[in-house]
Design an enzyme around this catalytic site. Structure first.
Site, PDB file in Angstrom:
ATOM      1  N   GLY A  38      60.271  34.057  -2.970  1.00 53.01           N
ATOM      2  CA  GLY A  38      61.078  34.738  -1.957  1.00 53.01           C
ATOM      3  C   GLY A  38      60.273  35.552  -0.973  1.00 53.01           C
ATOM      4  O   GLY A  38      60.774  36.530  -0.421  1.00 53.01           O
ATOM      5  N   MET A  92      59.398  35.608 -14.732  1.00 52.62           N
ATOM      6  CA  MET A  92      58.153  36.050 -15.367  1.00 52.62           C
ATOM      7  C   MET A  92      58.303  37.460 -15.900  1.00 52.62           C
ATOM      8  O   MET A  92      58.647  38.376 -15.147  1.00 52.62           O
ATOM      9  CB  MET A  92      57.015  36.041 -14.349  1.00 52.62           C
ATOM     10  CG  MET A  92      56.594  34.671 -13.917  1.00 52.62           C
ATOM     11  SD  MET A  92      55.236  34.765 -12.730  1.00 52.62           S
ATOM     12  CE  MET A  92      56.102  35.265 -11.265  1.00 52.62           C
ATOM     13  N   CYS A 116      53.754  45.240  -8.468  1.00 51.89           N
ATOM     14  CA  CYS A 116      54.257  43.879  -8.629  1.00 51.89           C
ATOM     15  C   CYS A 116      54.722  43.640 -10.072  1.00 51.89           C
ATOM     16  O   CYS A 116      53.927  43.717 -11.003  1.00 51.89           O
ATOM     17  CB  CYS A 116      53.129  42.930  -8.272  1.00 51.89           C
ATOM     18  SG  CYS A 116      53.555  41.216  -8.184  1.00 51.89           S
ATOM     19  N   CYS A 154      48.111  40.047  -7.874  1.00 53.81           N
ATOM     20  CA  CYS A 154      49.192  39.464  -8.666  1.00 53.81           C
ATOM     21  C   CYS A 154      49.570  38.092  -8.126  1.00 53.81           C
ATOM     22  O   CYS A 154      49.801  37.154  -8.888  1.00 53.81           O
ATOM     23  CB  CYS A 154      50.402  40.398  -8.650  1.00 53.81           C
ATOM     24  SG  CYS A 154      51.769  39.812  -9.650  1.00 53.81           S
TER      25      CYS A 154
END
Length: 376
Positions: A105, A14, A181, A81
């Site tokens: 993750g 992303m 983020c 986020c």
């Protein structure tokens, strides 16, 4: 790990940010991250594609941050986020590719329990206490959890790095990402100055022995130990403080902050105990034991309460004990949750330092995160 378990895996990156002017160089630049992800995907022999979500990220995360700081609150963009980008827009994009799950993750775990034939999903802390990231997922829903996999939740960071080394992955020794983020480390004042302009204001020091009652209170006797009183921020006679310096904008600062004031000459360091963005004033107190830094409780408005496990949510008039944290990595603290018609009160066994409006309070039952809410 997912390939070993028999999953068909697609790598997806992303891109959420384009403006490098406010990021600190060499700290999590998106281009390097994207290249690393692509090289890892090639090494693992899995398809890889990038998706640009920067427009949605700006709208849902960055604009929210500016708005919160302008109000004198302290937002947590990482929590948002995950709720708004990773487990909403990104999840929907993955579903359009006919994916069954998305895997991230995060150092956390997902379990399932059977409730009279219905599957309920549990969000649990990661096995690595030093890296547990369940806090950042505190706003996820049952629907989102049903589509999520956390393959490293049972591992420690060193174990994950060792697996990456054995697989000869380029990221095996890569530094942990920090900062916002998907943006990386930012110079927060410069980041905020994109929309929130500098504005000179006074820094007031409030003595630790200041009258803690607000000057608007006519009769001190009317103040009781009501829930609203216990959870209210520190109040004091603002006229009892003295000006000790100036700042460039109250909206750049947060409760509990010590750095950034650039005011010396006091026996103990100055900590921010209150910010008044309406009048552009910062209130400070000396030392980390100043009473203005501590509160016995907090309040979450009705619309800001979220139960990851809605089947056990509190009803009006109900109370329950949980372990609570008010920021990432803070040790869990014993507290009582009290549900009233207007919202949720959290009363701690011990006063808590630097409770900041806009942050997320999160409560656990043993190692399961069961709910969260935005501090009023």
């Amino acid at each position: 790990l997912l390939k070993e378990q028999g999953y068909e895996v697609i790598g997806m990156f992303m891109k959420n940010w384009h403006d490098d002017s406010v990021t600190i160089s060499d700290e999590c630049p998106w281009l390097e991250d994207s290249n690393d992800a692509m090289i890892v995907a090639q090494k693992l022999g899995i398809p890889f594609q990038a998706i640009d979500l920067s427009a949605e990220y700006k709208k849902r995360i960055v604009d929210y941050m500016f708005d919160e700081y302008q109000k004198g609150r302290t937002p947590n963009p990482d929590v948002l986020c995950n709720r708004e980008i990773k487990f909403d827009i990104f999840l929907k994009a993955a579903m359009r590719l006919n994916a069954d799950y998305i895997a991230t993750g995060h150092y956390c775990r997902r379990d399932e329990i059977d409730d009279n034939g219905e599957t309920l999903y549990q969000l649990k802390a990661g096995k690595d206490n030093n890296k547990d990231q369940s806090y950042f997922l505190c706003q996820l829903t049952q629907e989102q959890l049903s589509k999520a996999l956390f393959p490293i939740g049972e591992l420690t960071k060193p174990e994950v790095r060792e697996i990456a080394k054995v697989q000869d992955l380029i990221t095996a020794d890569k530094k942990d990402s920090q900062g916002l983020c998907f943006i990386g480390k930012v110079r927060l004042p410069e980041f905020l100055q994109q929309q929130l302009k500098p504005k000179k204001g006074d820094v007031i020091e409030v003595p630790a022995d200041s009258d803690i009652y607000n000057e608007d209170t006519e009769d001190v006797e009317v103040i009781t130990d009501s829930l609203d009183t216990i959870t209210a921020p520190f109040v004091y006679q603002k006229s009892s403080g003295k000006k000790v310096g100036e700042h460039n904008g109250a909206h750049y600062f947060t409760i509990g902050q010590r750095k950034g004031l650039n005011i010396g000459g006091t026996p103990e360091p100055l900590f921010i105990i209150d910010t008044d963005t309406k009048n552009n004033i910062i209130y400070t107190g000396q030392g980390e034991n100043h009473p203005g830094l501590y509160r016995k409780g907090l309040f979450i408005e009705e619309g800001d309460i979220h139960w990851v496990r809605p089947d056990i949510k509190l009803t009006v008039g109900e109370t329950r004990d949980y372990m609570v944290r008010i920021r990432y990595r803070q040790p869990l603290e014993k507290a009582q949750l009290i549900k009233e018609a207007n919202g949720l009160y959290i009363i701690f066994d011990q006063p808590q330092k630097a409770i900041a409006a806009g942050q997320f309070a999160v409560w656990y039952s043993e190692d399961e995160l069961v709910g969260s809410g935005v501090i009023a």
